[in-house]
Design a protein around this motif. Structure first.
Motif, PDB file in Angstrom:
ATOM      1  N   ALA A   1      -4.617   6.226  14.927  1.00  0.00           N
ATOM      2  CA  ALA A   1      -5.873   5.709  14.388  1.00  0.00           C
ATOM      3  C   ALA A   1      -6.179   6.301  13.028  1.00  0.00           C
ATOM      4  CB  ALA A   1      -7.010   6.002  15.366  1.00  0.00           C
ATOM      5  N   SER A   2      -5.944   7.593  12.852  1.00  0.00           N
ATOM      6  CA  SER A   2      -6.231   8.226  11.564  1.00  0.00           C
ATOM      7  C   SER A   2      -5.263   7.758  10.485  1.00  0.00           C
ATOM      8  CB  SER A   2      -6.194   9.750  11.700  1.00  0.00           C
ATOM      9  OG  SER A   2      -4.934  10.199  12.175  1.00  0.00           O
ATOM     10  N   MET A   3      -4.001   7.505  10.851  1.00  0.00           N
ATOM     11  CA  MET A   3      -3.056   6.966   9.869  1.00  0.00           C
ATOM     12  C   MET A   3      -3.529   5.608   9.366  1.00  0.00           C
ATOM     13  SD  MET A   3       0.999   5.946  10.248  1.00  0.00           S
ATOM     14  CE  MET A   3       0.604   4.440  11.148  1.00  0.00           C
ATOM     15  N   LYS A   4      -4.027   4.778  10.262  1.00  0.00           N
ATOM     16  CA  LYS A   4      -4.472   3.448   9.881  1.00  0.00           C
ATOM     17  C   LYS A   4      -5.757   3.477   9.053  1.00  0.00           C
ATOM     18  CE  LYS A   4      -2.132   0.966  13.581  1.00  0.00           C
ATOM     19  NZ  LYS A   4      -2.250   0.051  14.742  1.00  0.00           N
ATOM     20  N   ARG A   5      -6.453   4.607   9.072  1.00  0.00           N
ATOM     21  CA  ARG A   5      -7.635   4.767   8.220  1.00  0.00           C
ATOM     22  C   ARG A   5      -7.291   5.361   6.863  1.00  0.00           C
ATOM     23  NH1 ARG A   5      -9.877   7.005  13.055  1.00  0.00           N
ATOM     24  NH2 ARG A   5      -9.593   9.088  12.162  1.00  0.00           N
ATOM     25  N   ASP A   6      -6.104   5.919   6.743  1.00  0.00           N
ATOM     26  CA  ASP A   6      -5.732   6.625   5.520  1.00  0.00           C
ATOM     27  C   ASP A   6      -5.627   5.675   4.336  1.00  0.00           C
ATOM     28  OD1 ASP A   6      -4.581   9.351   4.473  1.00  0.00           O
ATOM     29  OD2 ASP A   6      -3.236   7.798   3.701  1.00  0.00           O
ATOM     30  N   LYS A   7      -6.030   6.144   3.161  1.00  0.00           N
ATOM     31  CA  LYS A   7      -6.061   5.291   1.972  1.00  0.00           C
ATOM     32  C   LYS A   7      -4.689   4.751   1.606  1.00  0.00           C
ATOM     33  CE  LYS A   7      -7.385   5.200  -2.914  1.00  0.00           C
ATOM     34  NZ  LYS A   7      -6.101   4.599  -3.336  1.00  0.00           N
ATOM     35  N   ILE A   8      -3.650   5.589   1.663  1.00  0.00           N
ATOM     36  CA  ILE A   8      -2.314   5.128   1.285  1.00  0.00           C
ATOM     37  C   ILE A   8      -1.850   4.037   2.228  1.00  0.00           C
ATOM     38  CG2 ILE A   8       0.075   5.808   0.877  1.00  0.00           C
ATOM     39  CD1 ILE A   8      -1.893   6.990  -1.100  1.00  0.00           C
ATOM     40  N   TYR A   9      -2.061   4.243   3.520  1.00  0.00           N
ATOM     41  CA  TYR A   9      -1.692   3.217   4.499  1.00  0.00           C
ATOM     42  C   TYR A   9      -2.459   1.931   4.229  1.00  0.00           C
ATOM     43  CZ  TYR A   9      -1.286   0.765   8.950  1.00  0.00           C
ATOM     44  OH  TYR A   9      -1.052  -0.194   9.911  1.00  0.00           O
ATOM     45  N   ARG A  10      -3.748   2.041   3.994  1.00  0.00           N
ATOM     46  CA  ARG A  10      -4.572   0.848   3.783  1.00  0.00           C
ATOM     47  C   ARG A  10      -4.197   0.120   2.501  1.00  0.00           C
ATOM     48  NH1 ARG A  10     -10.683   2.570   4.587  1.00  0.00           N
ATOM     49  NH2 ARG A  10     -10.959   0.324   4.274  1.00  0.00           N
ATOM     50  N   ASP A  11      -3.758   0.871   1.484  1.00  0.00           N
ATOM     51  CA  ASP A  11      -3.299   0.224   0.253  1.00  0.00           C
ATOM     52  C   ASP A  11      -2.074  -0.638   0.525  1.00  0.00           C
ATOM     53  OD1 ASP A  11      -5.298   1.271  -1.282  1.00  0.00           O
ATOM     54  OD2 ASP A  11      -4.092   2.886  -2.131  1.00  0.00           O
ATOM     55  N   MET A  12      -1.161  -0.147   1.365  1.00  0.00           N
ATOM     56  CA  MET A  12       0.024  -0.927   1.713  1.00  0.00           C
ATOM     57  C   MET A  12      -0.343  -2.095   2.627  1.00  0.00           C
ATOM     58  SD  MET A  12       3.174   1.772   2.163  1.00  0.00           S
ATOM     59  CE  MET A  12       2.340   2.929   3.258  1.00  0.00           C
ATOM     60  N   GLU A  13      -1.235  -1.843   3.572  1.00  0.00           N
ATOM     61  CA  GLU A  13      -1.631  -2.885   4.505  1.00  0.00           C
ATOM     62  C   GLU A  13      -2.336  -4.037   3.801  1.00  0.00           C
ATOM     63  OE1 GLU A  13      -4.951  -2.114   7.176  1.00  0.00           O
ATOM     64  OE2 GLU A  13      -3.689  -2.734   8.844  1.00  0.00           O
ATOM     65  N   ARG A  14      -3.095  -3.710   2.749  1.00  0.00           N
ATOM     66  CA  ARG A  14      -3.902  -4.722   2.062  1.00  0.00           C
ATOM     67  C   ARG A  14      -3.054  -5.837   1.460  1.00  0.00           C
ATOM     68  NH1 ARG A  14      -6.392  -1.384  -1.164  1.00  0.00           N
ATOM     69  NH2 ARG A  14      -7.924  -0.841   0.406  1.00  0.00           N
ATOM     70  N   VAL A  15      -1.793  -5.550   1.155  1.00  0.00           N
ATOM     71  CA  VAL A  15      -0.970  -6.548   0.476  1.00  0.00           C
ATOM     72  C   VAL A  15      -0.553  -7.688   1.395  1.00  0.00           C
ATOM     73  CG1 VAL A  15      -0.065  -4.823  -1.106  1.00  0.00           C
ATOM     74  CG2 VAL A  15       1.252  -5.422   0.913  1.00  0.00           C
ATOM     75  N   TYR A  16      -0.698  -7.506   2.678  1.00  0.00           N
ATOM     76  CA  TYR A  16      -0.276  -8.609   3.550  1.00  0.00           C
ATOM     77  C   TYR A  16      -1.424  -9.195   4.364  1.00  0.00           C
ATOM     78  CZ  TYR A  16      -0.274  -6.262   8.150  1.00  0.00           C
ATOM     79  OH  TYR A  16      -0.622  -5.650   9.317  1.00  0.00           O
ATOM     80  N   ASN A  17      -2.448  -8.393   4.696  1.00  0.00           N
ATOM     81  CA  ASN A  17      -3.657  -8.919   5.319  1.00  0.00           C
ATOM     82  C   ASN A  17      -3.333  -9.856   6.479  1.00  0.00           C
ATOM     83  OD1 ASN A  17      -6.379  -9.208   5.711  1.00  0.00           O
ATOM     84  ND2 ASN A  17      -6.596 -10.878   4.237  1.00  0.00           N
ATOM     85  N   ASN A  18      -2.591  -9.308   7.443  1.00  0.00           N
ATOM     86  CA  ASN A  18      -2.213 -10.058   8.649  1.00  0.00           C
ATOM     87  C   ASN A  18      -1.279 -11.237   8.378  1.00  0.00           C
ATOM     88  OD1 ASN A  18      -3.751  -8.401  10.383  1.00  0.00           O
ATOM     89  ND2 ASN A  18      -5.602  -9.511   9.788  1.00  0.00           N
TER      90      ASN A  18
END
Length: 317
Positions: free
Chosen positions: A212-229
């Motif tokens: 859960a904390s990894m998924k809240r981390d800024k670096i993770y979220r920056d990578m996740e944002r590029v695909y948005n599901n």
């Protein structure tokens, strides 16, 4: 972009001191001429790619007996360590699982750079006075065949975490060494043991709290944002973190099974996976057409499909 394919080092042939079908390269792909012109002038920032080299140094020092264990407290080696890392182990530091507060040690993922500040002092203590620069040059850079150097005055301190200035070709050598379980594809020397590489590759994000904390981390979220599901990432952008490496599943086999892969990124990307595919890309500060994350993933899949179809191109250093 540069790509290659590395088979396990025990498949290499020693006859005539030449490798046996162990390294293939297609060459450059989708290269920005502005970036190419800049890189040809010499070394370039890699930022967080640096961490992989520093971790390899610590693993080598552990193999040689200079460091008893990665589970040793940082404060046992660096007595001036700040309060934020005083009770943290080296394993927690390198896996970003030390948390933002002392009470969350081993329970919270927080991607850190500043906490790497005491590493040069630690190496000097472990090595009886040998400097960090001399140690990493002797045990990692030169045996691997790297031609870059560490910049003490980097604008992205601390330099042990983000200060490596790579020479052209260095990223491919680093990626190839990891994909070949610690053997440099350039020098064919064992830089760290296969067991040490396995430690780097093994996901440390186990359990609900760390996940859960990894998924809240800024670096993770920056990578996740590029695909948005986006359905192009059925398994998520990343699913864990080893020692200095993100773990992910960006490709599938011909049978549709996910292929385990690893990534380190900064001002440059190194990707490699369980099939032996290695792909690197270099970006630089101040170039407007900087690498697009989705573009990098697309090239990985395109070249991965080519290798699965058996279309490699022979390459040697």
């Amino acid at each position: 972009f540069h790509w290659g394919y590395s088979s396990p080092s025990d498949d290499w042939s020693d006859e005539h001191h030449r490798p046996q079908s162990w390294w293939f390269q297609h060459g450059e792909h989708l290269v920005d001429p502005n970036v190419t012109q800049h890189l040809q002038k010499g070394s370039y920032d890699t930022r967080c790619v640096t961490k992989v080299l520093t971790i390899m140094l610590f693993l080598r020092l552990q193999e040689l007996g200079f460091l008893s264990s990665l589970d040793l407290l940082v404060s046992d080696t660096v007595h001036s360590a700040s309060a934020t890392i005083y009770n943290m182990t080296w394993r927690q530091l390198f896996s970003n699982t030390g948390g933002a507060k002392q009470s969350r040690l081993g329970e919270e993922f927080v991607y850190q750079n500043e906490q790497w500040e005491p590493i040069p002092e630690a190496v000097e203590t472990l090595m009886g006075g040998m400097s960090f620069d001399d140690a990493i040059k002797h045990y990692v850079l030169e045996p691997m065949g790297l031609l870059g150097r560490f910049d003490h005055n980097t604008t992205f301190p601390p330099y042990a975490a983000r200060g490596y200035l790579a020479a052209p070709g260095d990223l491919m050598i680093i990626g190839g060494t990891l994909a070949s379980r610690g053997v440099s594809p350039k020098t064919r020397k064992q830089i760290v043991s296969a067991a040490s590489v396995e430690l780097m590759l093994t996901n440390t994000i186990i359990g609900e709290s760390l996940t859960a904390s990894m998924k809240r981390d800024k670096i993770y979220r920056d990578m996740e944002r590029v695909y948005n599901n986006n359905k192009d990432f059925p398994f998520g952008v990343v699913d864990g973190y080893g020692l200095g490496l993100w773990t992910l599943r960006w490709r599938t086999s011909a049978q549709g099974f996910p292929i385990r892969g690893w990534l380190t990124q900064g001002f440059g990307f190194i990707y490699f996976d369980a099939t032996g595919l290695v792909l690197t890309a270099q970006t630089i500060r101040g170039i407007s057409s900087r690498l697009n994350f989705l573009g990098f993933v697309a090239v990985i899949r395109e070249i991965g499909n080519r290798t699965l179809a058996g279309i490699p191109y022979e390459y040697s250093f």
